[in-house]
Design a protein around this motif. Structure first.
Motif, mmCIF file in Angstrom:
data_model
loop_
_atom_site.group_PDB
_atom_site.id
_atom_site.type_symbol
_atom_site.label_atom_id
_atom_site.label_comp_id
_atom_site.label_asym_id
_atom_site.label_seq_id
_atom_site.Cartn_x
_atom_site.Cartn_y
_atom_site.Cartn_z
ATOM 1 N N GLY A 1 -21.067 -9.250 -27.720
ATOM 2 C CA GLY A 1 -21.011 -10.572 -28.324
ATOM 3 C C GLY A 1 -20.651 -11.666 -27.353
ATOM 4 N N GLY A 2 -20.612 -12.898 -27.891
ATOM 5 C CA GLY A 2 -20.279 -14.064 -27.091
ATOM 6 C C GLY A 2 -18.793 -14.317 -27.061
ATOM 7 N N LYS A 3 -18.400 -15.409 -26.353
ATOM 8 C CA LYS A 3 -16.987 -15.740 -26.196
ATOM 9 C C LYS A 3 -16.533 -16.666 -27.323
ATOM 10 C CE LYS A 3 -17.183 -13.686 -22.145
ATOM 11 N NZ LYS A 3 -16.537 -12.407 -21.862
ATOM 12 N N THR A 4 -16.763 -16.254 -28.557
ATOM 13 C CA THR A 4 -16.412 -17.084 -29.706
ATOM 14 C C THR A 4 -15.431 -16.351 -30.603
ATOM 15 O OG1 THR A 4 -18.224 -16.238 -31.056
ATOM 16 C CG2 THR A 4 -18.712 -18.137 -29.648
ATOM 17 N N LYS A 5 -14.950 -17.124 -31.544
ATOM 18 C CA LYS A 5 -13.975 -16.566 -32.488
ATOM 19 C C LYS A 5 -14.641 -15.634 -33.491
ATOM 20 C CE LYS A 5 -10.329 -18.156 -35.640
ATOM 21 N NZ LYS A 5 -9.668 -19.342 -36.212
ATOM 22 N N TYR A 6 -15.968 -15.732 -33.629
ATOM 23 C CA TYR A 6 -16.696 -14.993 -34.659
ATOM 24 C C TYR A 6 -17.663 -14.001 -34.024
ATOM 25 C CZ TYR A 6 -15.014 -19.048 -37.235
ATOM 26 O OH TYR A 6 -14.227 -20.026 -37.758
ATOM 27 N N LEU A 7 -17.876 -12.882 -34.709
ATOM 28 C CA LEU A 7 -18.849 -11.881 -34.305
ATOM 29 C C LEU A 7 -19.622 -11.460 -35.549
ATOM 30 C CD1 LEU A 7 -19.995 -9.983 -32.098
ATOM 31 C CD2 LEU A 7 -18.282 -8.308 -32.814
ATOM 32 N N HIS A 8 -20.985 -11.552 -35.462
ATOM 33 C CA HIS A 8 -21.827 -11.212 -36.601
ATOM 34 C C HIS A 8 -22.485 -9.864 -36.366
ATOM 35 C CE1 HIS A 8 -21.625 -15.673 -37.072
ATOM 36 N NE2 HIS A 8 -21.364 -15.276 -38.307
ATOM 37 N N LEU A 9 -22.415 -9.016 -37.405
ATOM 38 C CA LEU A 9 -22.962 -7.668 -37.325
ATOM 39 C C LEU A 9 -23.860 -7.420 -38.517
ATOM 40 C CD1 LEU A 9 -19.722 -5.693 -36.423
ATOM 41 C CD2 LEU A 9 -21.544 -6.343 -34.852
ATOM 42 N N ARG A 10 -24.995 -6.780 -38.248
ATOM 43 C CA ARG A 10 -25.892 -6.395 -39.338
ATOM 44 C C ARG A 10 -25.580 -4.996 -39.836
ATOM 45 N NH1 ARG A 10 -30.750 -8.176 -41.341
ATOM 46 N NH2 ARG A 10 -32.023 -6.573 -42.360
ATOM 47 N N VAL A 11 -25.228 -4.111 -38.915
ATOM 48 C CA VAL A 11 -24.908 -2.726 -39.272
ATOM 49 C C VAL A 11 -23.556 -2.374 -38.674
ATOM 50 C CG1 VAL A 11 -25.599 -0.321 -39.074
ATOM 51 C CG2 VAL A 11 -27.354 -2.084 -39.337
ATOM 52 N N PHE A 12 -22.708 -1.744 -39.505
ATOM 53 C CA PHE A 12 -21.406 -1.265 -39.034
ATOM 54 C C PHE A 12 -21.402 0.244 -39.170
ATOM 55 C CE2 PHE A 12 -17.001 -0.443 -38.590
ATOM 56 C CZ PHE A 12 -16.442 -1.549 -37.951
ATOM 57 N N SER A 13 -21.505 0.941 -38.034
ATOM 58 C CA SER A 13 -21.575 2.397 -38.051
ATOM 59 C C SER A 13 -20.203 3.000 -38.308
ATOM 60 C CB SER A 13 -22.120 2.896 -36.708
ATOM 61 O OG SER A 13 -21.999 4.303 -36.611
ATOM 62 N N PRO A 14 -20.156 4.188 -38.957
ATOM 63 C CA PRO A 14 -18.855 4.849 -39.181
ATOM 64 C C PRO A 14 -18.114 5.166 -37.888
ATOM 65 C CG PRO A 14 -20.540 5.828 -40.574
ATOM 66 C CD PRO A 14 -21.255 4.907 -39.634
ATOM 67 N N THR A 15 -18.859 5.234 -36.764
ATOM 68 C CA THR A 15 -18.202 5.551 -35.487
ATOM 69 C C THR A 15 -17.788 4.300 -34.715
ATOM 70 O OG1 THR A 15 -20.359 5.640 -34.381
ATOM 71 C CG2 THR A 15 -19.485 7.704 -35.298
ATOM 72 N N ASP A 16 -18.110 3.100 -35.238
ATOM 73 C CA ASP A 16 -17.777 1.857 -34.534
ATOM 74 C C ASP A 16 -16.297 1.543 -34.640
ATOM 75 O OD1 ASP A 16 -20.324 1.425 -33.681
ATOM 76 O OD2 ASP A 16 -20.884 0.125 -35.358
ATOM 77 N N SER A 17 -15.769 0.953 -33.567
ATOM 78 C CA SER A 17 -14.374 0.498 -33.542
ATOM 79 C C SER A 17 -14.339 -0.814 -32.750
ATOM 80 C CB SER A 17 -13.470 1.547 -32.891
ATOM 81 O OG SER A 17 -12.150 1.070 -32.786
ATOM 82 N N TYR A 18 -14.063 -1.937 -33.455
ATOM 83 C CA TYR A 18 -14.116 -3.261 -32.839
ATOM 84 C C TYR A 18 -12.712 -3.830 -32.654
ATOM 85 C CZ TYR A 18 -19.167 -3.470 -33.637
ATOM 86 O OH TYR A 18 -20.512 -3.222 -33.615
ATOM 87 N N HIS A 19 -12.529 -4.576 -31.537
ATOM 88 C CA HIS A 19 -11.318 -5.365 -31.364
ATOM 89 C C HIS A 19 -11.664 -6.617 -30.566
ATOM 90 C CE1 HIS A 19 -11.108 -3.436 -27.355
ATOM 91 N NE2 HIS A 19 -10.408 -4.521 -27.004
ATOM 92 N N CYS A 20 -10.770 -7.606 -30.635
ATOM 93 C CA CYS A 20 -10.983 -8.848 -29.896
ATOM 94 C C CYS A 20 -9.771 -9.105 -29.007
ATOM 95 C CB CYS A 20 -11.226 -10.022 -30.843
ATOM 96 S SG CYS A 20 -9.831 -10.402 -31.941
#
Length: 759
Positions: A373-392
């Motif tokens: 993603g970009g250097k913004t406060k927001y992140l847009h996702l179309r698919v969230f996989s069960p194995t995904d793990s996101y942090h900012c």
């Protein structure tokens, strides 16, 4: 080609392309493009929208309509899904008019609001432009000093806001106490007073308070009264201050300015002199503005900070009120997620700080440790996989990772055996962030109201079964984890089955089965007529059942928690058994008395009894009792009773022999002899008398009397007949005596002879 012809051709072309024609008919018009709202109040933003009722052969329907303030890559976020607007916003849409209502307005609500609607037509969606700009203002108190004397100032206060009409009415407060009403408030203030105002009808929303000092024209105003800072970061606290430029003939000069958090008996401790702040605080004061900078924030720095300045004038000093409240929090980022519409598959992740940070700060997003993603406060996702793990991340601050729930685990408390009547707790656990909500199923049916912890108190045998747990959060749903719950309990009331069902006939094979719901499995035993059947267990077989096997069978089932019993009557159908015949009375039978013949036979179902006399076609009697009244010798002969039921028949022969006893014959002969002698004597006397008379008279020769009489013997013989179909032949001899005469000896006899049928 003329202009008119070209225009007509263009119109015709539009009519043949329904989509283009339809797009021109989509429109949004706002009631007002600029709206001002007062902090804490409620505001309505309205628009009307139009669209073609029909495109080609398809009617147009509106599938979705919503308001939004943010748009990213053509994706519009429904305002209701914004965390900051949860609860205070409402949509009222009807007849192509839609109104957005925002309650409890905050300064952060100031934004550009737009309306968007989506139809069922291809490309049939529109966002209204230019939108509505909402500005949010607060009430302000304007202070005008009308006149100064030495100990007070005559001051005029005006309540004002750019969002209010000129005719608005206000209520004035000193502290929390109401003092007056009106557009302005004029008074002589002799002491420090905290004054605020509110619009009449909206008294719960006050303006910021202003401090009217008894010192003429001395005042302090803070840029913000509440500030949040991260532990370890740097924070600035600012204020502006005013004072009279001249008092009497003397100009005013500021001799000292400082910040403090401690005060005792009018003694104020300069923050720079505090040991805990040594080397960490700075003052930057210029042009009646002073800023306090605190570096390397600590949790102990959370306090109420105030500014104070002292002038050269007598009594010319001021402490600002109410001060600035500083809260210090851990440097923490959180990720919020929301859907970008009811029918949209897109999700928006927001990097959110525990302290409010500007939106234009730089953030870095990671998925499973890889930058995305970009250097913004927001992140847009179309698919969230069960194995995904996101942090900012922002600088050195990192948010916790967010991810879908992992496969849950199920625990049962207490562990070990579960006995009916006890209390049991099922717990479903799943690693997830944010925390997952869990629900329970029993035998694939949702348990209503069950959450992560499910309690059964008291537990019963009906509660046994397979329990499944599933967990979900905003990022996904797990598959189910199951746990079979075994419940131990005493046997339930047993049931008894008989096979084959229906009527049981003697000689057939019969199986009795005893069943009882129990855990652990119960042992079952049989007893008949309260007598234990040796070796009989849950299943008892009778390979060739007989009439002796009928009776009440009781099944008893037992485990370590108790015993239960039930019974079953087993009925066996069979043909009549060998009949027996009896005569009553059994002694001498006086002529003219009654004789009762009784025929009995064991049979199931109950048999019918029919009496016959040999050589007679008619039925003598029915029923197992046959009574002959006023018995006479002619009643003698052969009788038989027939016993019959649906399974077969059996007969018994009975011979009734009636004879006269020897005593009766003797009595009869004695009587006859006496009569003959009497007659002979009488005749002799008559004869002698006649002879005498004859002697006296001449006799007539030729007269001769000859009397001879001999009684013949009387005998009644008993006949006997055997029928090959009969199994029983009975003989009975009955002797009679004349009434009123004594019998010398009693030789009455009753014979019962059982004979085997001929083969």
């Amino acid at each position: 080609m003329s202009v008119t012809t070209a225009a007509r051709g263009f119109v015709l072309f539009l009519l043949t392309v329904p989509v283009i024609q339809g797009q021109r008919a989509y429109d949004v018009k706002y009631t007002s493009t600029e709206i001002c709202g007062l902090r804490g109040s409620t505001v309505d933003i309205s628009c009307t929208y139009t669209y073609p009722r029909r495109v080609g052969y398809h009617d147009t329907t509106v599938q979705e309509s919503f308001w939004f303030i943010r748009e990213s890559n053509g994706i519009c976020a429904d305002l209701k899904s914004e965390p900051d607007y949860s609860g205070p916003v409402e949509y009222l849409c009807d007849n192509n008019r839609c109104t957005l209502t925002i309650k409890d307005l905050r300064e952060s609500d100031a934004a550009l609001y737009k309306f968007r609607f989506i139809t069922n037509q291809s490309g049939g969606s529109l966002t209204g432009s230019p939108g509505v700009t909402l500005s949010v203002t607060d009430l302000q108190v304007q202070v005008d000093i009308l006149h100064e004397y030495q100990f007070y100032s005559q001051t005029k206060l005006t309540c004002q806001s750019s969002c209010l009409p000129d005719h608005s009415s206000f209520i004035w407060y000193e502290g929390q106490s109401k003092v007056t009403e009106g557009a302005t408030y004029s008074a002589n203030f002799y002491s420090s007073d905290s004054i605020s105002c509110a619009v009449k009808g909206h008294e719960s929303f006050h303006s910021p308070s202003v401090l009217i000092q008894r010192q003429k024209g001395y005042d302090v105003k803070y840029t913000s009264t509440e500030i949040c800072g991260f532990r370890g970061s740097t924070v600035d606290i600012s204020c502006t201050y005013t004072y009279p430029r001249r008092v009497g003939n003397q100009d005013t000069t500021v001799q000292k300015t400082f910040w403090f958090i401690k005060e005792s008996n009018e003694i104020y401790a300069d923050l720079k002199s505090e040991p805990d702040y040594s080397g960490r605080v700075e003052y930057l004061c210029d042009n009646n503005r002073c800023t306090l900078t605190i570096k390397d924030l600590r949790e102990s720095d959370a306090a109420l900070y105030k500014f104070r300045f002292i002038t050269n004038q007598s009594g010319g000093r001021c402490t600002g009120s109410p001060g600035v409240t500083l809260s210090v929090r851990d440097p923490q980022l959180q990720i919020n997620v929301r859907s970008l519409g009811h029918f949209s598959p897109w999700k928006e992740l927001t990097c959110h700080s525990s302290c409010q940070l500007p939106d234009d700060l730089s953030y870095v997003w990671y998925n499973n440790g890889q930058e995305v993603g970009g250097k913004t406060k927001y992140l847009h996702l179309r698919v969230f996989s069960p194995t995904d793990s996101y942090h900012c991340e922002h600088g050195s601050i990192r948010s916790p990772s967010v991810y879908a729930p992992k496969l849950p685990s199920v625990s049962v408390s207490p562990s070990g055996q579960i006995v009916e009547g006890s209390s049991v707790t099922l717990t479903c656990s799943s690693d997830a962030n944010p925390e997952a909500t869990c629900i329970w199923y029993k035998n694939q049916t949702l348990i209503k109201g069950a959450e992560r912890i499910y309690r059964l108190s008291p537990i019963s045998s009906e509660d046994r079964g397979r329990y499944e747990c599933s967990c979900q959060n905003l990022y996904g749903t797990t598959t189910r984890t199951s746990k079979y719950l075994h419940v131990q309990y005493a046997p339930k009331s047993p049931s008894v089955s008989v096979s084959p069902s229906g009527q049981i006939v003697e000689g057939s094979s019969v199986t009795l089965t005893c069943s009882s719901d129990a855990n652990p499995e119960a042992t079952c035993i049989w007893s008949k007529n309260q007598t234990l059947i040796k070796g009989a267990e849950r299943i008892y077989r009778l390979s060739s059942i007989s009439s002796e096997d009928r009776g009440l069978y009781e099944c008893s089932c037992q485990n370590l928690y108790g015993t239960r019993r039930t019974s079953k009557y087993v009925d066996v159908l069979y043909a009549p058994k060998l009949p027996s015949v009896s005569v009553s009375p059994s002694g001498q039978i006086v002529e003219g008395s009654s004789v009762t013949l009784t025929c009995s036979a064991d049979a199931n179902p109950a048999a019918t009894y029919t009496w016959y006399k040999d050589n007679e076609d008619s039925v003598k009697a029915t029923g197992h009792i046959f009574t002959i009244t006023d018995i006479r010798p002619e009643h003698g002969g052969q009788y038989y009773c027939q016993v019959k039921n649906t399974r077969g028949s059996h007969s018994a022969m009975f011979s009734l022999d009636v004879t006269v006893s020897t005593e009766v014959l003797k009595t009869a002969i004695t009587g006859t002899t006496a009569a003959v002698l009497f007659v002979m004597v009488l005749l002799t006397i008559i004869f002698l008398m006649r002879k005498k008379r004859t002697s006296e008279q001449p006799s007539e020769p030729g007269d001769r009397a000859n009397h001879s009489e001999q009684p013949g013997p009387h005998r009644n013989m008993m006949k006997q007949r055997e029928n090959e179909e009969w199994s029983v032949v009975e003989y009975s001899a009955v002797r009679f005596r004349s009434r009123g005469q004594e019998t010398v000896e009693d030789q009455t006899a009753l014979y019962n002879v059982v004979k085997t049928p001929a083969h």
